[in-house]
Write an enzyme that holds these catalytic residues in place. Structure first.
Site, PDB file in Angstrom:
ATOM      1  N   SER A  48       0.800  -1.227   0.000  1.00 46.82           N
ATOM      2  CA  SER A  48       0.000   0.000   0.000  1.00 46.82           C
ATOM      3  C   SER A  48       0.834   1.278   0.000  1.00 46.82           C
ATOM      4  CB  SER A  48      -0.967   0.015   1.182  1.00 46.82           C
ATOM      5  OG  SER A  48      -0.298   0.259   2.394  1.00 46.82           O
TER       6      SER A  48
ATOM      7  N   LYS B 147       0.270   4.554   6.609  1.00 46.49           N
ATOM      8  CA  LYS B 147      -0.425   5.372   5.605  1.00 46.49           C
ATOM      9  C   LYS B 147       0.109   6.801   5.640  1.00 46.49           C
ATOM     10  CE  LYS B 147      -3.212   1.950   4.751  1.00 46.49           C
ATOM     11  NZ  LYS B 147      -2.914   1.115   3.627  1.00 46.49           N
TER      12      LYS B 147
END
Length: 190
Positions: free
Chosen positions: A52, A100
């Site tokens: 990710s 993230k």
């Protein structure tokens, strides 16, 4: 006599070694709480896996694992900002930690990425996070804004592999994606 044949150390030497080890342990034991406190509240290192955050992290492929330096003090003070990479408790799987990038902070309006491009308001005390790899990221696009209290650390640097050691820099989201009405005080709640 049997011990003298098998043991290279005489009993008096063994006692001296044991005493030296005990003194070292006694002097060192006081530093264990300091070390534990440091890794819990100030900084630590961690491995990160998954796709990710590619290409920022794990750029060598899906099975690679980078080692990162975590600033836990920044998370406790909520001093991270838009564009910083953070490690947080997953809002969908609380036993897992996810890495993230912060896109919006409390008070901001964010255009959700994807086909719909709908505008979403980030509540005060929350953040909008996304992975750098849009095709392989489970992030705020799917689960919405998350409480800022889930952030455990800010990622400061990649420290492994050696040829990829570097500082993880802030990459501000474009003004076409985020209408900045909040500031970092929006992270602290009311």
């Amino acid at each position: 006599m049997a011990c003298q044949r098998r043991c290279p150390l005489r009993p008096s030497m063994m006692n001296a070694v044991i005493l030296e080890v005990m003194e070292f342990a006694h002097r060192s034991i006081w530093w264990i709480p300091v070390g534990l406190c440091g890794t819990d509240y100030i900084a630590s290192i961690s491995r990160v896996s998954g796709r990710s955050m590619q290409p920022t992290l794990n750029s060598r492929g899906a099975d690679s694992q980078d080692v990162i330096l975590l600033d836990k003090w920044a998370a406790r003070r909520r001093s991270y900002s838009r564009g910083d990479v953070v490690v947080m408790q997953s809002p969908t799987a609380p036993r897992e930690q996810i890495t993230k990038r912060v896109i919006g902070v409390g008070g901001d309006w964010v255009f959700r990425r994807g086909e719909k491009r709908e505008m979403v308001h980030v509540p005060v005390g929350h953040i909008w996070v996304e992975g750098d790899n849009a095709e392989n990221s489970n992030d705020s696009t799917s689960f919405g804004a998350v409480p800022a209290g889930l952030v455990r650390a800010q990622v400061r640097a990649k420290i492994w592999p050696p040829r990829e050691v570097n500082v993880i820099s802030r990459q501000e989201p474009s003004r076409q994606r985020v209408i900045r009405t909040g500031d970092n005080t929006g992270l602290r709640g009311r």
